[in-house]
Design a protein around this motif. Sequence first.
Motif, mmCIF file in Angstrom:
data_model
loop_
_atom_site.group_PDB
_atom_site.id
_atom_site.type_symbol
_atom_site.label_atom_id
_atom_site.label_comp_id
_atom_site.label_asym_id
_atom_site.label_seq_id
_atom_site.Cartn_x
_atom_site.Cartn_y
_atom_site.Cartn_z
ATOM 1 N N GLY A 250 0.938 -1.297 0.128
ATOM 2 C CA GLY A 250 0.003 -0.078 -0.017
ATOM 3 C C GLY A 250 0.839 1.388 0.103
ATOM 4 N N VAL A 251 1.815 1.312 -0.459
ATOM 5 C CA VAL A 251 3.017 2.514 -0.361
ATOM 6 C C VAL A 251 3.594 2.663 -2.024
ATOM 7 C CG1 VAL A 251 3.606 2.555 1.824
ATOM 8 C CG2 VAL A 251 4.749 1.338 0.298
ATOM 9 N N GLY A 252 4.103 3.823 -2.262
ATOM 10 C CA GLY A 252 4.693 3.953 -3.519
ATOM 11 C C GLY A 252 6.051 3.349 -3.473
ATOM 12 N N SER A 253 6.455 3.087 -4.783
ATOM 13 C CA SER A 253 7.811 2.208 -4.902
ATOM 14 C C SER A 253 9.257 2.936 -4.076
ATOM 15 C CB SER A 253 8.174 2.108 -6.339
ATOM 16 O OG SER A 253 7.097 1.457 -7.053
ATOM 17 N N LYS A 254 9.109 4.240 -4.353
ATOM 18 C CA LYS A 254 10.416 5.018 -3.787
ATOM 19 C C LYS A 254 10.218 4.985 -2.284
ATOM 20 C CE LYS A 254 11.139 8.109 -7.649
ATOM 21 N NZ LYS A 254 11.467 9.717 -8.071
ATOM 22 N N ARG A 255 9.011 5.113 -1.814
ATOM 23 C CA ARG A 255 9.131 5.024 -0.326
ATOM 24 C C ARG A 255 9.242 3.615 0.367
ATOM 25 N NH1 ARG A 255 6.425 7.892 3.869
ATOM 26 N NH2 ARG A 255 5.442 6.729 5.599
ATOM 27 N N PHE A 256 8.848 2.759 -0.445
ATOM 28 C CA PHE A 256 8.730 1.331 0.084
ATOM 29 C C PHE A 256 10.306 0.794 -0.111
ATOM 30 C CE2 PHE A 256 9.354 -3.010 -1.084
ATOM 31 C CZ PHE A 256 8.628 -3.982 0.053
ATOM 32 N N SER A 257 11.052 1.290 -1.126
ATOM 33 C CA SER A 257 12.428 1.066 -1.175
ATOM 34 C C SER A 257 13.347 1.524 -0.168
ATOM 35 C CB SER A 257 12.937 1.526 -2.690
ATOM 36 O OG SER A 257 14.063 1.014 -2.776
ATOM 37 N N TYR A 258 12.963 2.895 0.011
ATOM 38 C CA TYR A 258 13.671 3.598 1.060
ATOM 39 C C TYR A 258 13.569 3.037 2.472
ATOM 40 C CZ TYR A 258 14.536 7.400 4.571
ATOM 41 O OH TYR A 258 15.097 7.981 5.729
ATOM 42 N N PHE A 259 12.366 2.827 2.981
ATOM 43 C CA PHE A 259 12.462 2.344 4.324
ATOM 44 C C PHE A 259 12.871 0.612 4.383
ATOM 45 C CE2 PHE A 259 9.150 5.630 4.921
ATOM 46 C CZ PHE A 259 9.752 6.002 6.071
ATOM 47 N N PHE A 260 12.598 -0.003 3.129
ATOM 48 C CA PHE A 260 13.226 -1.618 3.239
ATOM 49 C C PHE A 260 14.790 -1.386 3.436
ATOM 50 C CE2 PHE A 260 14.448 -5.369 1.804
ATOM 51 C CZ PHE A 260 13.271 -6.364 2.012
ATOM 52 N N HIS A 261 15.358 -0.569 2.553
ATOM 53 C CA HIS A 261 16.811 -0.208 2.644
ATOM 54 C C HIS A 261 17.204 0.226 4.192
ATOM 55 C CE1 HIS A 261 20.817 1.480 2.336
ATOM 56 N NE2 HIS A 261 21.056 0.618 1.362
ATOM 57 N N LYS A 262 16.419 1.045 4.817
ATOM 58 C CA LYS A 262 16.811 1.661 6.009
ATOM 59 C C LYS A 262 16.748 0.459 7.110
ATOM 60 C CE LYS A 262 14.739 4.867 9.601
ATOM 61 N NZ LYS A 262 13.716 5.759 9.932
ATOM 62 N N TYR A 263 15.691 -0.253 7.270
ATOM 63 C CA TYR A 263 15.586 -1.242 8.175
ATOM 64 C C TYR A 263 16.499 -2.693 7.785
ATOM 65 C CZ TYR A 263 11.987 1.510 10.333
ATOM 66 O OH TYR A 263 11.462 2.892 10.983
ATOM 67 N N THR A 264 16.703 -2.866 6.721
ATOM 68 C CA THR A 264 17.548 -4.059 6.276
ATOM 69 C C THR A 264 18.877 -3.841 5.788
ATOM 70 O OG1 THR A 264 16.727 -4.299 3.983
ATOM 71 C CG2 THR A 264 15.184 -5.237 5.911
ATOM 72 N N GLY A 265 19.160 -2.746 5.185
ATOM 73 C CA GLY A 265 20.610 -2.607 4.270
ATOM 74 C C GLY A 265 20.494 -3.133 3.036
ATOM 75 N N PHE A 266 19.220 -3.754 2.721
ATOM 76 C CA PHE A 266 19.261 -4.055 1.315
ATOM 77 C C PHE A 266 18.200 -3.323 0.414
ATOM 78 C CE2 PHE A 266 20.864 -8.035 3.215
ATOM 79 C CZ PHE A 266 21.371 -8.599 2.411
ATOM 80 N N ARG A 267 18.100 -3.088 -0.666
ATOM 81 C CA ARG A 267 17.223 -2.683 -1.662
ATOM 82 C C ARG A 267 16.299 -3.973 -1.751
ATOM 83 N NH1 ARG A 267 17.114 2.560 -1.057
ATOM 84 N NH2 ARG A 267 19.173 3.476 -1.321
ATOM 85 N N PRO A 268 14.955 -3.764 -1.924
ATOM 86 C CA PRO A 268 14.221 -4.729 -1.983
ATOM 87 C C PRO A 268 14.374 -5.973 -2.791
ATOM 88 C CG PRO A 268 12.772 -2.960 -1.937
ATOM 89 C CD PRO A 268 14.397 -2.482 -2.166
ATOM 90 N N ILE A 269 14.818 -5.703 -4.274
ATOM 91 C CA ILE A 269 14.893 -6.715 -5.108
ATOM 92 C C ILE A 269 16.401 -7.363 -5.042
ATOM 93 C CG2 ILE A 269 15.317 -7.164 -7.711
ATOM 94 C CD1 ILE A 269 12.285 -6.783 -6.749
ATOM 95 N N ASP A 270 17.285 -6.544 -4.395
ATOM 96 C CA ASP A 270 18.682 -7.233 -3.981
ATOM 97 C C ASP A 270 18.382 -8.270 -2.755
ATOM 98 O OD1 ASP A 270 20.020 -5.486 -5.806
ATOM 99 O OD2 ASP A 270 20.622 -4.012 -4.256
ATOM 100 N N TYR A 271 17.275 -7.920 -1.826
ATOM 101 C CA TYR A 271 16.980 -8.968 -0.703
ATOM 102 C C TYR A 271 16.500 -10.252 -1.544
ATOM 103 C CZ TYR A 271 15.454 -11.135 3.224
ATOM 104 O OH TYR A 271 15.141 -12.185 4.408
ATOM 105 N N VAL A 272 15.652 -9.953 -2.285
ATOM 106 C CA VAL A 272 14.912 -11.151 -3.233
ATOM 107 C C VAL A 272 16.107 -11.917 -3.533
ATOM 108 C CG1 VAL A 272 13.571 -12.116 -4.932
ATOM 109 C CG2 VAL A 272 12.797 -10.009 -3.618
ATOM 110 N N ILE A 273 17.198 -11.314 -4.582
ATOM 111 C CA ILE A 273 18.214 -12.124 -5.053
ATOM 112 C C ILE A 273 19.101 -12.788 -3.949
ATOM 113 C CG2 ILE A 273 20.141 -11.933 -6.361
ATOM 114 C CD1 ILE A 273 18.885 -9.407 -7.875
ATOM 115 N N HIS A 274 19.365 -12.120 -2.906
ATOM 116 C CA HIS A 274 20.385 -12.618 -1.878
ATOM 117 C C HIS A 274 19.341 -13.714 -1.168
ATOM 118 C CE1 HIS A 274 21.972 -12.511 2.179
ATOM 119 N NE2 HIS A 274 20.708 -12.756 2.830
#
Length: 278
Positions: A196-220
């Motif tokens: 329920g959020v925009g792509s930029k906002r989602f990517s920002y908070f995902f990286h903030k809390y995990t250290g990964f960009r979302p798709i980088d985490y998927v690959i990892h």
Amino acid sequence: MINVDRLASIFASNLYEIDGVNRMILQPKSALRGFRTLNHGFIFVTRGEASMSVNGTVYELYPGSVFHAAPGMYLDSQVNGQSEYEYYSLFYRYDRAGEDKYVPELFSHYKLDSGADPRVVELLIMLQKQFSNQGGIGKLRIKQLFLSIMVHIFTGYSQREREASPCERMVEEAISYIQGHYMNPMTLDELAKLHGVGSKRFSYFFHKYTGFRPIDYVIHYRMERASELLRSGNYLVRDVAASVGYTNPLYFSRAFKKKFGVSPSEFTPQLDNDTYRI
């Protein structure tokens, strides 16, 4: 959410004995592959960051993280970033004598994030020093220090859970979703829309809390699962690739080599020959 009251009740009992305390320091980029645990135990992270895969589940560990494992689990770990990774490992023996019920928490792997706490570090240092004293009073002191550490951990974890922001909960939910659907195609836009959020906002908070960009985490996460499959049986590379979401084995092999430094066909850790404590 982990039931810390339940855990507190378990460790308030006398059904276990502290069996060892060690301080470990790993250098940046160090990797430990294919380890199998012999004991029940905890890892208390005091410095640096690492990714740990346990029976296919990936945990991100950083100062304040506490990880629990049980005997017979397979562990991989990778030190992240440019800093040394320091942790204390504590092993314990579980005595089921007189216990008529199975205690699943003692045979599970899980992580508690209580936040970095200098009091916990101080207690861990004292506990390691005290462990050389094996007299009766010394053993009582060891148990006292361990319980003091766990009180800080459980209290800190409970407080952080109460104070967790909606964005942090969103990221936790996204991680759970990825780990349950990693074999399916997914894009950043789809993940963001799902929460329920925009792509930029989602990517920002995902990286903030995990250290990964979302798709980088998927690959990892896909690569970690692929490594588990390669260790567990004599599978064809194309079958492993398909099982973790890659229709193109060549593309999968390139991604795998980028993460592990070797191709899937060269990835042959010797689990049967390397059995370690955590």
